[in-house]
Design a protein around this motif. Sequence first.
Motif, PDB file in Angstrom:
ATOM      1  N   LEU A 195       2.504  13.182 -11.584  1.00 12.51           N
ATOM      2  CA  LEU A 195       3.667  12.308 -11.736  1.00 12.51           C
ATOM      3  C   LEU A 195       3.289  10.853 -11.476  1.00 12.51           C
ATOM      4  CD1 LEU A 195       6.540  14.370 -10.060  1.00 12.51           C
ATOM      5  CD2 LEU A 195       6.257  13.853 -12.487  1.00 12.51           C
ATOM      6  N   ALA A 196       2.511  10.622 -10.416  1.00 10.50           N
ATOM      7  CA  ALA A 196       2.108   9.257 -10.085  1.00 10.50           C
ATOM      8  C   ALA A 196       1.236   8.664 -11.185  1.00 10.50           C
ATOM      9  CB  ALA A 196       1.362   9.235  -8.752  1.00 10.50           C
ATOM     10  N   GLU A 197       0.300   9.434 -11.697  1.00 15.07           N
ATOM     11  CA  GLU A 197      -0.600   8.945 -12.744  1.00 15.07           C
ATOM     12  C   GLU A 197       0.156   8.628 -14.029  1.00 15.07           C
ATOM     13  OE1 GLU A 197      -4.434  11.567 -11.145  1.00 15.07           O
ATOM     14  OE2 GLU A 197      -3.335  12.154 -12.945  1.00 15.07           O
ATOM     15  N   SER A 198       1.049   9.520 -14.424  1.00 18.91           N
ATOM     16  CA  SER A 198       1.797   9.275 -15.659  1.00 18.91           C
ATOM     17  C   SER A 198       2.755   8.103 -15.497  1.00 18.91           C
ATOM     18  CB  SER A 198       2.560  10.536 -16.087  1.00 18.91           C
ATOM     19  OG  SER A 198       3.464  10.959 -15.088  1.00 18.91           O
ATOM     20  N   PHE A 199       3.293   7.935 -14.283  1.00 24.88           N
ATOM     21  CA  PHE A 199       4.166   6.788 -14.046  1.00 24.88           C
ATOM     22  C   PHE A 199       3.389   5.483 -14.190  1.00 24.88           C
ATOM     23  CE2 PHE A 199       6.296   3.708 -11.222  1.00 24.88           C
ATOM     24  CZ  PHE A 199       7.550   3.700 -11.803  1.00 24.88           C
ATOM     25  N   GLY A 232      13.165  11.955 -13.764  1.00 29.27           N
ATOM     26  CA  GLY A 232      12.911  13.221 -14.440  1.00 29.27           C
ATOM     27  C   GLY A 232      11.700  13.189 -15.344  1.00 29.27           C
ATOM     28  N   LEU A 233      10.653  12.490 -14.889  1.00 30.59           N
ATOM     29  CA  LEU A 233       9.494  12.255 -15.736  1.00 30.59           C
ATOM     30  C   LEU A 233       8.780  13.545 -16.147  1.00 30.59           C
ATOM     31  CD1 LEU A 233       8.354   9.547 -16.739  1.00 30.59           C
ATOM     32  CD2 LEU A 233       6.580   9.748 -14.996  1.00 30.59           C
ATOM     33  N   ALA A 234       8.812  14.551 -15.284  1.00 32.42           N
ATOM     34  CA  ALA A 234       8.111  15.803 -15.576  1.00 32.42           C
ATOM     35  C   ALA A 234       8.584  16.418 -16.884  1.00 32.42           C
ATOM     36  CB  ALA A 234       8.294  16.777 -14.417  1.00 32.42           C
ATOM     37  N   ARG A 235       9.843  16.192 -17.210  1.00 32.74           N
ATOM     38  CA  ARG A 235      10.402  16.762 -18.442  1.00 32.74           C
ATOM     39  C   ARG A 235       9.736  16.194 -19.683  1.00 32.74           C
ATOM     40  NH1 ARG A 235      16.591  15.645 -20.584  1.00 32.74           N
ATOM     41  NH2 ARG A 235      16.301  16.492 -22.669  1.00 32.74           N
ATOM     42  N   TYR A 236       9.215  14.981 -19.599  1.00 33.50           N
ATOM     43  CA  TYR A 236       8.673  14.302 -20.774  1.00 33.50           C
ATOM     44  C   TYR A 236       7.141  14.334 -20.833  1.00 33.50           C
ATOM     45  CZ  TYR A 236      13.425  12.539 -20.681  1.00 33.50           C
ATOM     46  OH  TYR A 236      14.800  12.457 -20.641  1.00 33.50           O
ATOM     47  N   LEU A 237       6.512  14.877 -19.805  1.00 31.76           N
ATOM     48  CA  LEU A 237       5.051  14.875 -19.729  1.00 31.76           C
ATOM     49  C   LEU A 237       4.487  16.078 -20.473  1.00 31.76           C
ATOM     50  CD1 LEU A 237       2.448  13.652 -18.569  1.00 31.76           C
ATOM     51  CD2 LEU A 237       2.809  15.049 -16.519  1.00 31.76           C
ATOM     52  N   LEU A 238       3.642  15.812 -21.479  1.00 32.11           N
ATOM     53  CA  LEU A 238       2.949  16.877 -22.183  1.00 32.11           C
ATOM     54  C   LEU A 238       1.779  17.340 -21.317  1.00 32.11           C
ATOM     55  CD1 LEU A 238       2.760  15.507 -25.860  1.00 32.11           C
ATOM     56  CD2 LEU A 238       4.406  17.117 -24.880  1.00 32.11           C
ATOM     57  N   VAL A 239       1.805  18.601 -20.931  1.00 32.51           N
ATOM     58  CA  VAL A 239       0.788  19.130 -20.028  1.00 32.51           C
ATOM     59  C   VAL A 239       0.622  20.617 -20.304  1.00 32.51           C
ATOM     60  CG1 VAL A 239       2.515  19.510 -18.225  1.00 32.51           C
ATOM     61  CG2 VAL A 239       0.104  19.308 -17.593  1.00 32.51           C
ATOM     62  N   SER A 242       0.826  -1.201   0.000  1.00 33.68           N
ATOM     63  CA  SER A 242       0.000   0.000   0.000  1.00 33.68           C
ATOM     64  C   SER A 242       0.866   1.258   0.000  1.00 33.68           C
ATOM     65  CB  SER A 242      -0.923   0.002   1.220  1.00 33.68           C
ATOM     66  OG  SER A 242      -1.681   1.179   1.282  1.00 33.68           O
ATOM     67  N   MET A 243       1.949   1.239   0.775  1.00 34.87           N
ATOM     68  CA  MET A 243       2.839   2.403   0.821  1.00 34.87           C
ATOM     69  C   MET A 243       3.622   2.543  -0.479  1.00 34.87           C
ATOM     70  SD  MET A 243       4.195   2.156   4.765  1.00 34.87           S
ATOM     71  CE  MET A 243       3.043   1.836   6.092  1.00 34.87           C
ATOM     72  N   LEU A 244       4.011   1.407  -1.072  1.00 39.18           N
ATOM     73  CA  LEU A 244       4.799   1.452  -2.305  1.00 39.18           C
ATOM     74  C   LEU A 244       3.993   1.976  -3.486  1.00 39.18           C
ATOM     75  CD1 LEU A 244       6.804  -1.899  -2.096  1.00 39.18           C
ATOM     76  CD2 LEU A 244       7.741   0.407  -1.943  1.00 39.18           C
ATOM     77  N   VAL A 245       2.706   1.657  -3.532  1.00 41.47           N
ATOM     78  CA  VAL A 245       1.891   2.069  -4.681  1.00 41.47           C
ATOM     79  C   VAL A 245       1.142   3.373  -4.410  1.00 41.47           C
ATOM     80  CG1 VAL A 245       1.624  -0.329  -5.405  1.00 41.47           C
ATOM     81  CG2 VAL A 245      -0.174   0.730  -4.038  1.00 41.47           C
ATOM     82  N   SER A 246       1.441   4.043  -3.305  1.00 33.29           N
ATOM     83  CA  SER A 246       0.814   5.329  -3.018  1.00 33.29           C
ATOM     84  C   SER A 246       1.320   6.384  -3.996  1.00 33.29           C
ATOM     85  CB  SER A 246       1.134   5.771  -1.591  1.00 33.29           C
ATOM     86  OG  SER A 246       2.512   6.087  -1.457  1.00 33.29           O
ATOM     87  N   ASP A 247       0.536   7.431  -4.180  1.00 34.65           N
ATOM     88  CA  ASP A 247       0.944   8.522  -5.067  1.00 34.65           C
ATOM     89  C   ASP A 247       2.280   9.100  -4.643  1.00 34.65           C
ATOM     90  OD1 ASP A 247      -1.317   8.227  -6.577  1.00 34.65           O
ATOM     91  OD2 ASP A 247      -2.212  10.159  -6.072  1.00 34.65           O
ATOM     92  N   ARG A 248       2.480   9.217  -3.341  1.00 34.94           N
ATOM     93  CA  ARG A 248       3.724   9.818  -2.842  1.00 34.94           C
ATOM     94  C   ARG A 248       4.944   9.031  -3.304  1.00 34.94           C
ATOM     95  NH1 ARG A 248       3.683  10.402   3.417  1.00 34.94           N
ATOM     96  NH2 ARG A 248       1.872  11.642   2.787  1.00 34.94           N
ATOM     97  N   THR A 249       4.876   7.703  -3.179  1.00 35.96           N
ATOM     98  CA  THR A 249       6.021   6.879  -3.558  1.00 35.96           C
ATOM     99  C   THR A 249       6.192   6.826  -5.070  1.00 35.96           C
ATOM    100  OG1 THR A 249       5.745   5.505  -1.580  1.00 35.96           O
ATOM    101  CG2 THR A 249       7.045   4.585  -3.374  1.00 35.96           C
ATOM    102  N   LEU A 250       5.101   6.667  -5.802  1.00 38.02           N
ATOM    103  CA  LEU A 250       5.206   6.597  -7.259  1.00 38.02           C
ATOM    104  C   LEU A 250       5.710   7.919  -7.832  1.00 38.02           C
ATOM    105  CD1 LEU A 250       1.986   4.596  -8.235  1.00 38.02           C
ATOM    106  CD2 LEU A 250       4.297   3.755  -7.786  1.00 38.02           C
ATOM    107  N   ALA A 251       5.273   9.031  -7.254  1.00 42.88           N
ATOM    108  CA  ALA A 251       5.763  10.333  -7.714  1.00 42.88           C
ATOM    109  C   ALA A 251       7.253  10.479  -7.422  1.00 42.88           C
ATOM    110  CB  ALA A 251       4.977  11.452  -7.034  1.00 42.88           C
TER     111      ALA A 251
END
Length: 241
Positions: free
Chosen positions: A121-125, A99-106, A83-92
């Motif tokens: 970040l968590a959703e795109s991951f 550096g995922l933010a650099r590649y996210l079209l938004v 549960s902690m590993l798949v939380s938004d906080r951990t995935l983000a």
Amino acid sequence: MVIPYPPRQKDLETLVQKLGLSKTAPINWNLLNLALTHPTVSPTANYEQLEFVGDAVIRLAVAEFLLESYSELPVGEFAAVRSMLVSDRTLARIAADYGLARYLLVTNSALNDKLGEESRLAESFEAILGALYLSTHDFSLIRPWLDFQLIPLIDEIRTDPARQNYKAALQEWTQAHYKLLPTYRLTESDTSALPHRFTTEVWLQDQCLGQGSGRSIKAAEQAAAQVAFFVVCVPQERDRG
């Protein structure tokens, strides 16, 4: 028919190589492009459906890794750690490492929403995991690099008491499943003797999820959250697989 590459193919290849994968790997590049397209950019061609798949993918990948590497743990701790590993906080956090933010079209309007950055970040991951899984219908493009991310995170969760925050874990769970926050009610306060003793209940809407006691209100709330997590959340997590 040859499927054309997305216009930003080079950027996608750079990200894939950051993950430790070869740009010649059997990746569906158009799916990966969608995985990095925020809904504000396109109401239809975005990452939402891939995120739905990726949510299941990350849960199963983590479950497999825990079973393979920590088989001595009881099922309850499996569920709590996952549960902690798949939380938004951990995935983000993992997404930020790459550096995922650099590649996210938004759109700029979404970028200005700083409070939504962690969710983006968590959703795109998750969407990326969905795209990689659907490229091969197995974990061959995921486990080779994800496992190395999980090892230190699991060690942190299991060894650092501050990470074993059941109030935070319960809050993340209720937000994910009900879009609501739990509330705590102090039901007993005995400060006439040492050590002091406090008892609290944790509630979600009109349901009491658990009760706990401690030497401080904070400790009592943690104890109540732990009861709720293992009594309410863990069985539902187990049922979901």
